[in-house]
Write a protein that holds these residues in place. Structure first.
Motif, PDB file in Angstrom:
ATOM      1  N   VAL A  82       0.834  -1.205   0.000  1.00  0.00           N
ATOM      2  CA  VAL A  82       0.000   0.000   0.000  1.00  0.00           C
ATOM      3  C   VAL A  82       0.867   1.252   0.000  1.00  0.00           C
ATOM      4  CG1 VAL A  82      -2.023  -1.097   1.028  1.00  0.00           C
ATOM      5  CG2 VAL A  82      -0.311  -0.046   2.525  1.00  0.00           C
ATOM      6  N   ALA A  95       2.004   1.684  -3.502  1.00  0.00           N
ATOM      7  CA  ALA A  95       0.944   2.182  -4.376  1.00  0.00           C
ATOM      8  C   ALA A  95       0.796   3.699  -4.283  1.00  0.00           C
ATOM      9  CB  ALA A  95      -0.384   1.503  -4.030  1.00  0.00           C
ATOM     10  N   ILE A  96       0.879   4.262  -3.068  1.00  0.00           N
ATOM     11  CA  ILE A  96       0.646   5.705  -2.937  1.00  0.00           C
ATOM     12  C   ILE A  96       1.901   6.534  -3.205  1.00  0.00           C
ATOM     13  CG2 ILE A  96      -1.244   5.354  -1.309  1.00  0.00           C
ATOM     14  CD1 ILE A  96       0.746   6.421   0.890  1.00  0.00           C
ATOM     15  N   ALA A 104      -4.676   3.588  -1.014  1.00  0.00           N
ATOM     16  CA  ALA A 104      -4.507   2.159  -1.296  1.00  0.00           C
ATOM     17  C   ALA A 104      -4.962   1.333  -0.102  1.00  0.00           C
ATOM     18  CB  ALA A 104      -3.051   1.841  -1.638  1.00  0.00           C
ATOM     19  N   HIS A 163      -5.854   0.310  -5.491  1.00  0.00           N
ATOM     20  CA  HIS A 163      -5.402   1.702  -5.454  1.00  0.00           C
ATOM     21  C   HIS A 163      -6.392   2.545  -6.239  1.00  0.00           C
ATOM     22  CE1 HIS A 163      -2.419   5.001  -6.797  1.00  0.00           C
ATOM     23  NE2 HIS A 163      -2.767   5.239  -5.548  1.00  0.00           N
ATOM     24  N   ALA A 170     -10.812   3.274  -3.842  1.00  0.00           N
ATOM     25  CA  ALA A 170      -9.951   2.131  -3.518  1.00  0.00           C
ATOM     26  C   ALA A 170     -10.760   1.014  -2.866  1.00  0.00           C
ATOM     27  CB  ALA A 170      -8.815   2.572  -2.601  1.00  0.00           C
TER      28      ALA A 170
END
Length: 663
Positions: free
Chosen positions: A306, A309-310, A341, A399, A406
């Motif tokens: 996560v 993802a961000i 995410a 995401h 999300a």
């Protein structure tokens, strides 16, 4: 990266596959290790080469430093990536790598040692000005002394193993009367998981939020944080769903937590990827004076996707670059949050049966794809989920531009996930992603326990549509010719003349005997299968054949439908009363009764350990123990009879009650 040309991954499952993907993209030769149980595992197939290291139990394979280093030497590995779990937080492993002239892709042994014991870590970071949870973090371990400390702290309290993590060796205690039993369970679990029974006792923060900060440091004095993750959706202190950034996180609190995390890392001369975990009082929102240091995990976290993802970064690549002596690729000012995410951990476990671990062959496996969806898996269809290791099947990561997007993508992806064989928590995860209070940000670490029946599907029971579809599949298998639809004229049993036809048909559903009604209208027509009615939402039904019957998967829940077995009777113990059986494959840790003992309903009889967690078996009724068939320390199979109880009114074999932990 020229310094590193090859890497040995001292791990298994999805994290080994994850590391292999990045290593190969960077041009590193990948070397896998495997136990006898993992000979045909996915990480073995993905690596450039693979080497055996011992029998299935981790203590005889993945935890054997000597065997792993021997393989590294023979294979010419430049570095070793430990993944997470197993040896990843063992300072002696990092030291052994250094002595062998192999780069350890992780922090220095001194940093692991400093943060590896929670009591010493709290004292260390407190000196650096990082706030810590009030409690007893000293050396004394006498039960009476710790009970007195708990009383002084004030209930509820949290008993936590000094070593390790992952929720093992941890017990929440509500009242003084429960303290000693909880302490014994925590110490036993800590000894089994980490080889260290010591614990600390802390104040339990009411309405707690679990927020952690990803930190990264290089060997040149540079340190950054890569923002926070919220890991508050937990059960038994095991994370279930994680997200980044944390909902409702004010910028000032993010900055304060980030500074505290970086200071904690600097205090131990940290190098590499690490996670500083905080507990926050969530009753009035996140505040810069309302969070406290819990521990630091000196490794990559399960939930690192996560953060990737961000931020758009590959944290495993950063690990390799730092291990190769490079500086951090970015400064703090270069880092920014992009979107939201969420990650869900897909486990082989049965939420409707108290989340008991589930093992066996994956007869069908279809993992989701789509925009904004990433899946990290360590298994394939037809692989086996064994009782020896963590039961994770995959991580599903979504995401989106916003948190709602999300979560919508995550719920949709879970709805497209098909697993048949072991029971899984797919439907449970989907229910969590769709839960209104969670979506609205009204949650803390107790959210799952407060809503467990609704989320786990216990209240809903078995979907009659799944039973009907399973019976239909069995009938089609039995008909002649196989391609024709079910008809009463094709069956070899008796039938009545005139009018429609109704027949009672025995079947086993989830191991229990049931009867369904088969009916045909007068003059022919479609078969009707009556198996009860319940207000279940409609969901696609997937039928997967097994040896004798079928598995019907609907909405992430699995139902086993089989024809009855006339020989499935325990003739040796018929009439004796309750047969307490092992609810899963595992190791029998302790037996508390012997033949002749009188027991009462709910009394602890034995403890079975499976997939790193303990499960207490309790008496299903009052009675007398007539037989104990296994000794502590032995491996037991799912369904194996362990204790037989003669009850006042013998009713045949019964299931043992399994408590949520062994405390």
């Amino acid at each position: 990266m020229s310094r590193l040309r090859s890497v040995l991954i001292a791990n298994r499952g999805e994290i080994a596959c994850r590391v292999i993907r990045t290593a190969r993209r960077l041009g590193l030769r990948t070397i896998a290790v495997y136990s006898e149980a993992d000979r045909d595992a996915l990480h073995v197939a993905l690596a450039d080469e693979a080497h055996p290291i011992g029998p299935a139990p981790a203590a005889e394979s993945y935890l054997r430093i000597d065997r792993i280093l021997d393989v590294a030497a023979r294979a010419g590995a430049d570095c070793i990536h430990p993944g997470y779990g197993f040896l990843s937080e063992r300072p002696d492993f990092a030291e052994a790598c250094a002595q062998a002239g192999i780069v350890f892709v992780g922090p220095p042994a001194a940093a692991i040692r400093a943060m590896g014991l929670k009591d010493a870590a709290k004292a260390l970071v407190a000196k650096a000005g990082v706030p810590v949870v009030p409690g007893y973090h000293g050396l004394r371990q006498e039960p009476d002394f710790l009970a007195a400390e708990a009383a002084a702290i004030g209930y509820p309290v949290l008993i936590k193993a000094v070593a390790g993590g992952g929720g093992k060796g941890m017990r929440r205690v509500e009242a003084p009367a429960d303290f000693v039993a909880a302490l014994e369970g925590a110490q036993r679990e800590a000894q089994g998981a980490f080889g260290d029974p010591r614990v600390l006792v802390e104040k339990y923060v009411l309405s707690p939020r679990h927020v952690e900060i990803q930190v990264f440091c290089d060997g040149h004095g540079n340190a950054v944080h890569l923002f926070e993750r919220d890991c508050s959706l937990q059960r038994r202190h095991q994370k279930v769903i994680e997200e980044a950034p944390a909902p409702g996180m004010p910028p000032a609190v993010r900055a304060a937590m980030g500074r505290a995390a970086v200071e904690a890392a600097r205090a131990v001369g940290y190098v590499g990827a690490g996670t500083v975990e905080f507990i926050a009082d969530g009753r009035e929102g996140l505040k810069d004076d309302g969070f406290w240091f819990m521990e630091m995990n000196t490794r990559l976290q399960v939930e690192h996707p996560v953060t990737e993802a961000i931020t758009g970064l590959d944290l495993v690549e950063w690990q390799f670059r730092v291990a190769a002596g490079e500086t951090l690729p970015l400064t703090q000012d270069d880092l920014a949050i992009g979107g939201h995410a969420v990650e869900a951990r897909l486990y082989a476990e049965d939420p409707a049966a108290g989340f008991l671990p589930s093992t066996g062959r994956l007869r069908a496996l279809a993992l989701p794809e789509g925009e904004g969806i990433r899946v990290d898996a360590g298994v394939r269809a037809h692989d086996t989920v064994s009782p020896f290791y963590d039961p994770m099947i995959a991580k599903v990561i979504a995401h989106g531009a916003t948190r709602d997007e999300a979560l919508d993508r995550l719920a949709g992806a879970l709805g497209r996930t098909l697993v048949a064989g072991p029971k899984t928590n797919v439907a449970f995860l989907k229910a969590l992603a769709e839960a209104p209070d969670f979506r609205a940000g009204r949650f803390d670490t107790g959210f799952i326990d407060r809503n467990l029946d609704a989320l786990s599907g216990r209240a809903a029971g078995i979907d009659p549509a799944a039973i009907r579809r399973g019976v239909e599949a069995l009938l089609l298998r039995e008909e002649r010719p196989a391609a024709t639809p079910p008809s009463p004229w094709d069956r070899s049993d008796g039938f009545q003349l005139g009018g429609g036809r109704r027949q009672s048909w025995p079947v086993r559903v989830e191991g229990e005997a049931r009867e369904v009604i088969l009916s045909w209208p007068e003059g022919g027509g479609a078969l009707t299968i009556e198996a009860g009615a319940a207000p279940h939402p409609e969901a696609p039904l997937h039928v997967v054949p097994t040896g004798r019957g079928v598995l019907v998967v609907a909405g992430g829940r699995q139902v086993a439908v089989e024809p009855p077995d006339p020989f499935d009777v325990d003739l040796d113990h018929i009439g004796e009363g309750g047969s307490v059986t092992a609810p899963m494959h595992g190791r029998l840790v302790a037996v508390f009764v012997a033949p002749g003992d009188r027991v009462t309903r709910g009394q602890r009889l034995a403890i079975v350990e499976a997939m790193k967690m303990e499960h207490a078996l309790t008496a299903p009724a009052d009675g007398e123990v007539t037989e104990v068939t296994a000794e502590a320390g032995t491996q037991v199979a799912e369904g194996a009879r362990l204790v037989t109880i003669r009850t006042a009114q013998a009713t045949g074999p019964q299931d043992a009650t399994t408590s949520e932990d062994a405390a």
